[in-house]
Design an enzyme around this catalytic site. Sequence first.
Site, PDB file in Angstrom:
ATOM      1  N   LYS A 132       0.848  -1.208   0.000  1.00 56.50           N
ATOM      2  CA  LYS A 132       0.000   0.000   0.000  1.00 56.50           C
ATOM      3  C   LYS A 132       0.875   1.247   0.000  1.00 56.50           C
ATOM      4  CE  LYS A 132      -3.809   2.145   2.657  1.00 56.50           C
ATOM      5  NZ  LYS A 132      -4.644   2.060   3.877  1.00 56.50           N
ATOM      6  N   SER A 168      -9.757  -0.269   7.409  1.00 60.51           N
ATOM      7  CA  SER A 168      -9.241  -0.186   6.037  1.00 60.51           C
ATOM      8  C   SER A 168      -8.579  -1.432   5.493  1.00 60.51           C
ATOM      9  CB  SER A 168      -8.253   0.962   5.923  1.00 60.51           C
ATOM     10  OG  SER A 168      -8.960   2.157   5.798  1.00 60.51           O
ATOM     11  N   SER A 226      -9.667   2.001   3.210  1.00 61.64           N
ATOM     12  CA  SER A 226      -8.840   2.745   2.288  1.00 61.64           C
ATOM     13  C   SER A 226      -7.841   1.876   1.525  1.00 61.64           C
ATOM     14  CB  SER A 226      -8.064   3.820   3.045  1.00 61.64           C
ATOM     15  OG  SER A 226      -7.176   3.229   3.977  1.00 61.64           O
TER      16      SER A 226
HETATM   17  N1  GLN Z   1     -12.776   4.319   6.574  1.00 55.50           N
HETATM   18  C1  GLN Z   1     -12.197   4.802   7.802  1.00 55.50           C
HETATM   19  C2  GLN Z   1     -11.840   6.238   7.644  1.00 55.50           C
HETATM   20  O1  GLN Z   1     -12.166   6.773   6.664  1.00 55.50           O
HETATM   21  C3  GLN Z   1     -11.023   3.958   8.151  1.00 55.50           C
HETATM   22  C4  GLN Z   1      -9.801   4.328   7.414  1.00 55.50           C
HETATM   23  C5  GLN Z   1      -8.662   3.453   7.740  1.00 55.50           C
HETATM   24  O2  GLN Z   1      -8.813   2.424   8.403  1.00 55.50           O
HETATM   25  N2  GLN Z   1      -7.478   3.876   7.318  1.00 55.50           N
HETATM   26  O3  GLN Z   1     -11.233   6.831   8.477  1.00 55.50           O
END
Ligand code: GLN
Length: 491
Positions: free
Chosen positions: A87, A188, A164
């Site tokens: 990532k 994420s 994400s």
């Molecule tokens: N979807 C969550 C957010 O927008 C989690 C993001 C993540 O785990 N990096 O913060």
Amino acid sequence: MQLDTIETGRLTISNVRKGLASGGSAVALAERHYTSIEEQNCSVNAWLALSRERAMAQAERVDRQFLSDSNAANTAGPLAGVPIGIKDVLIMQGAPTTAASKILEGYQPPPPYDATVVARLEAAGAVLLGKLNCDEFAMGSSNENSAYGPVKNPRRLEHVPGGSSGGSAAAVAAGMCVTSLGSDTGGSIRQPASFCGVVGVLPTYSRVSRYGLIAFASSLDRVGPFGRNVRDAATMLGVIAGHDPLDATSSTRPVPNYVAELEASSTRPPGELRLGVPPEYFGEGLDPEVREAVETAIRKLGEKGCVIKPISLKHTRYAIPVYYVIATAEASANLARFDGVRYGYRAPDATTLSEMYRRTRDHGFGAEVKRRIMLGTYVLSAGYYDAYYKKAQQVRRLITQDFLDAFNEVDAIITPTAPTPAFLLGEKSDDPMAMYLADIYTVTANLAGISGISVPVGKSKADLPIGLQILGKHFDESTVFRVAQMVEDLQ
Ligand code: GLN
């Protein structure tokens, strides 16, 4: 085993190992993955950068090792020759690192060092193919917040892959790498794993080094793996976990041999496992097909002999607001460093220092990142700190206590990973609140610091994958893998 007869989308770490041991080539395997990337990335958009030279040099090393050592199948690293994606919030020496943000685009020179997890993968023999698309600074649940365009769900291209770490999940699902790394601050890894039909692990907070991870919310951030099955995910975690002198928050606890424990547990009686089911995770907003798939799996685990117990996690309904106060507060502090002086983009033509800061951050950051910086700055400001940030920390403690109490009664907890299967691209992009609710079942584990996993548990009528989440005690990834393996074996 003939490596080249297996489609890239079906390869596992053990296939790769057996294939190399019977004369297969890591170089050819890497080439096949790059071809798969060439063919699919124009539609899936999972990769932001490829590190071909580094990958091929490593693949050649692996091939030489297997040629010169007849015992290489036993002596080579656990990931020898395995094509892996990273990532783009993790630093990789020599590769452009953007966190999917314009503010880091074209930053020169590229990173002079590897994140600890990246270095550990390569030391274990992994062939690192390149950097994977994600939401900007890992903020999002759909991968639509990337400055480099959304990732598409390879199972159905008009749907999001989740976020994400959408690129990390999509690349594994589409056969563009065998496993990958993502980061999980509020879901994420688990949520995109569930949307793309792969396995995604949230390790216990501090189990895996964060050195070289671009920080989003430091008290919540974790690095973890994606794989096509539970065993591959366990192998990956075994490689990246463990103390790192470069990350003072990383735990010094010894790392178990997750794969050996997984094998050993397969002969133990299911009756010794007590699995908790919290009604708070099966309420309003849960898609009926997701409910059905998860409840069916729970029933079957019961039929196999596991003890299924209702438990209560009574502060669950505060999790989303608590998460969005704490995560944004920490993000606003972490992202202060992107100021046009130390990293990346600097707005041209500013006449004063403060104008330079303002313009740089205005042009460099996307809308969601700005929204979070504003919210985070607000909840930390003098007049509101007690009302929002301090209160959120207090409720965080209550959420954690719910889990500690539950784990006195059960060994692991089973829930859906996400309330719905993958939604359509654009479906929620104008409605931040609806988007935030996609994490309703995942943020609690980050707040409490515990371990978890998402494992595929069937498909919807529209042929979209459904994920089941297993949550485990702090540092009890072995039980999480054990239950996940049982769920995988039901499929
Ligand atoms: N979807 C969550 C957010 O927008 C989690 C993001 C993540 O785990 N990096 O913060």
